[in-house]
Design a protein around this motif. Structure first.
Motif, short mmCIF file in Angstrom:
data_model
loop_
_atom_site.label_atom_id
_atom_site.label_comp_id
_atom_site.label_asym_id
_atom_site.label_seq_id
_atom_site.Cartn_x
_atom_site.Cartn_y
_atom_site.Cartn_z
N LEU A 45 0.69 -1.12 -0.14
CA LEU A 45 0.10 -0.12 0.07
C LEU A 45 0.87 1.12 -0.21
O LEU A 45 0.75 2.14 -0.60
CB LEU A 45 -1.04 0.16 1.09
CG LEU A 45 -2.10 -0.86 1.12
CD1 LEU A 45 -2.90 -0.92 2.43
CD2 LEU A 45 -3.08 -0.61 -0.06
N ILE A 46 1.91 1.17 0.76
CA ILE A 46 2.54 2.21 0.84
C ILE A 46 3.46 2.58 -0.49
O ILE A 46 3.46 3.68 -1.03
CB ILE A 46 3.96 2.28 1.88
CG1 ILE A 46 3.20 2.43 3.27
CG2 ILE A 46 4.95 3.23 2.06
CD1 ILE A 46 4.03 2.04 4.61
N SER A 47 3.96 1.50 -1.19
CA SER A 47 4.50 1.68 -2.61
C SER A 47 3.44 2.12 -3.58
O SER A 47 3.82 3.01 -4.32
CB SER A 47 5.08 0.02 -2.75
OG SER A 47 6.03 -0.12 -1.96
N PHE A 48 2.33 1.48 -3.25
CA PHE A 48 1.26 2.04 -4.23
C PHE A 48 0.91 3.65 -4.29
O PHE A 48 0.86 4.25 -5.09
CB PHE A 48 -0.16 1.27 -3.99
CG PHE A 48 -1.25 1.88 -4.92
CD1 PHE A 48 -1.39 1.53 -6.13
CD2 PHE A 48 -2.26 2.44 -4.42
CE1 PHE A 48 -2.34 1.69 -6.89
CE2 PHE A 48 -3.43 2.91 -5.23
CZ PHE A 48 -3.36 2.71 -6.47
N LEU A 49 0.94 3.90 -2.72
CA LEU A 49 0.67 5.38 -2.69
C LEU A 49 1.94 6.38 -3.16
O LEU A 49 1.60 7.36 -3.81
CB LEU A 49 0.37 5.62 -1.08
CG LEU A 49 -0.89 5.30 -0.65
CD1 LEU A 49 -1.03 5.59 1.01
CD2 LEU A 49 -1.95 5.87 -1.29
N GLY A 50 2.98 5.82 -3.26
CA GLY A 50 4.13 6.63 -3.45
C GLY A 50 4.28 6.59 -4.95
O GLY A 50 4.46 7.80 -5.64
N THR A 51 3.78 5.37 -5.52
CA THR A 51 3.86 5.36 -7.09
C THR A 51 2.71 6.48 -7.52
O THR A 51 2.97 7.14 -8.62
CB THR A 51 3.41 4.09 -7.65
OG1 THR A 51 4.74 3.15 -7.16
CG2 THR A 51 3.45 3.98 -9.10
N MET A 52 1.47 6.50 -7.10
CA MET A 52 0.39 7.23 -7.45
C MET A 52 0.92 8.70 -7.19
O MET A 52 0.69 9.48 -7.94
CB MET A 52 -0.82 7.01 -6.60
CG MET A 52 -1.45 5.78 -6.86
SD MET A 52 -1.98 5.63 -8.57
CE MET A 52 -3.32 6.76 -8.57
N ALA A 53 1.42 9.21 -6.04
CA ALA A 53 2.05 10.43 -5.98
C ALA A 53 3.00 10.90 -7.17
O ALA A 53 3.06 12.22 -7.45
CB ALA A 53 2.60 10.54 -4.47
N THR A 111 3.22 9.52 -9.98
CA THR A 111 2.54 9.70 -11.13
C THR A 111 1.78 11.11 -11.37
O THR A 111 1.97 11.75 -12.45
CB THR A 111 1.75 8.53 -11.52
OG1 THR A 111 2.61 7.18 -11.28
CG2 THR A 111 1.04 8.52 -12.90
N LEU A 112 0.90 11.32 -10.45
CA LEU A 112 0.19 12.54 -10.28
C LEU A 112 1.05 13.83 -10.41
O LEU A 112 0.76 14.53 -11.01
CB LEU A 112 -0.91 12.64 -9.19
CG LEU A 112 -1.91 11.63 -9.16
CD1 LEU A 112 -2.54 11.91 -7.76
CD2 LEU A 112 -2.59 12.00 -10.34
N GLY A 113 2.07 13.88 -9.64
CA GLY A 113 3.18 14.95 -9.87
C GLY A 113 3.77 15.11 -11.24
O GLY A 113 3.84 16.09 -11.68
#
Length: 76
Positions: A9-17, A19-21
């Motif tokens: 979940l932490i990895s997913f959130l980091g990836t999403m952040a 990507t959005l950035g």
């Protein structure tokens, strides 16, 4: 098992952040470049609008010059 899910979940959130950035940065850059191109087009359009006026003035100057040349030729 629970730590694996938390890490995922932490990895997913980091990836999403990240990507959005990247998407936001790319969008801002694209908007900036489009704005700069619009400014260049506006300058070009102003120039294109002034050209017929310049051409007409040049025609008048050429006509007046021809009249003056004719007057000089007839005076001699």
């Amino acid at each position: 098992m629970k730590t694996d899910i938390i890490i995922a979940l932490i990895s997913f959130l980091g990836t999403m952040a990240g990507t959005l950035g990247g998407i936001l940065t790319s969008s801002k850059l694209t908007s900036y470049r489009i704005e700069q191109l619009e400014k260049k087009v506006e300058v070009h359009n102003n120039f294109a609008g002034r050209m017929p006026v310049i051409e007409e003035k040049l025609r008048v100057v050429n006509h007046r010059l021809s009249d003056l040349e004719n007057k000089l030729d007839t005076a001699e």
